[in-house]
Design a protein around this motif. Structure first.
Motif, short mmCIF file in Angstrom:
data_model
loop_
_atom_site.label_atom_id
_atom_site.label_comp_id
_atom_site.label_asym_id
_atom_site.label_seq_id
_atom_site.Cartn_x
_atom_site.Cartn_y
_atom_site.Cartn_z
N ALA A 34 0.79 -1.23 0.00
CA ALA A 34 0.00 0.00 0.00
C ALA A 34 0.83 1.28 0.00
O ALA A 34 0.28 2.37 -0.17
CB ALA A 34 -0.93 0.01 1.21
N CYS A 66 -7.94 -3.80 3.02
CA CYS A 66 -6.70 -3.18 3.48
C CYS A 66 -6.31 -3.90 4.78
O CYS A 66 -7.12 -3.95 5.71
CB CYS A 66 -6.88 -1.69 3.76
SG CYS A 66 -7.64 -0.76 2.41
N GLU A 101 -4.78 -4.76 -0.30
CA GLU A 101 -3.70 -3.83 -0.02
C GLU A 101 -3.08 -4.18 1.33
O GLU A 101 -3.75 -4.14 2.36
CB GLU A 101 -4.22 -2.39 0.02
CG GLU A 101 -4.65 -1.85 -1.34
CD GLU A 101 -3.48 -1.31 -2.15
OE1 GLU A 101 -2.32 -1.33 -1.67
OE2 GLU A 101 -3.73 -0.85 -3.28
#
Length: 200
Positions: A34, A66, A101
């Motif tokens: 990321a 994420c 991510e």
């Protein structure tokens, strides 16, 4: 395998996507670094409706998950198409990818990645879970096998394949994450372990 918290926080929803798709269109799990230190900072960035700064890292993006050492944030639903990976038209990595991510940096060495073992574990668990959900094979897909092969890949492999297929637009395919230090073999071993546990 080591237990991992499967819960994903849904406080932030990405402000940018390219519409909806059928889940049957997903054929790749795509791993990213990321370029941020926490999953929270990435989720907040994706959710920010303001345009990105002109001198920033390009257009604001989005992804489905994420993750970091401590948390998972779900920022898009499975049927939403992210702004995650520029790719050649024959690959269509956004339409066909489920994108994760990982908090971290493409410049990290293998040693640094391994210090963030929980990030690797969390991303591996989510990869295994979604391989099963989307009925995808447990195999790593290299650039030379794109397009056409299903499984797990990275943003870097998509960029390399896109440069090969679409050389006239090679500048668009600049991402190399999660980087040469990302411990692919360790990650894939983790995925195999979680995959086996989930099928029991």
């Amino acid at each position: 395998m080591d237990d991992i918290d499967a819960f994903c926080i849904r406080k932030y929803h990405a402000s940018r996507d390219s519409g909806q798709r059928q889940e049957s269109e997903v054929d790749l799990i795509v791993i990213h670094a990321a370029e941020a230190d926490t999953a929270l900072s990435v989720a907040r960035y994706f959710a920010n409706p303001s345009p990105p700064p002109p001198s920033g890292n390009g257009p604001a993006g989005s992804a489905h998950l994420c993750v970091d050492d401590n948390f998972c944030y779900r920022t898009l639903n499975n049927n939403e198409i992210p702004w995650a990976s520029a790719s050649a038209p024959s690959i269509m990595a956004n339409l066909h990818g489920f994108h994760i991510e990982c908090a971290g940096h493409a410049s990290w060495t293998t040693e640094v990645w391994l210090k963030h073992r929980r990030t690797l574990q969390r991303s591996a668990y989510k990869t295994a879970l979604h391989l099963i959900h989307f009925d995808l094979p447990l195999q790593f897909v290299f650039a030379a096998q794109l397009p056409g092969r299903k499984g797990i890949t990275t943003h870097a492999e998509i960029s390399k394949a896109s440069k090969r297929i679409d050389p006239a637009n090679w500048r668009k395919y600049s991402h190399s994450d999660p980087g040469t230090g990302w411990p692919r073999h360790v990650f894939m071993d983790m995925v195999r372990g979680y995959y086996g546990d989930l099928l029991v």
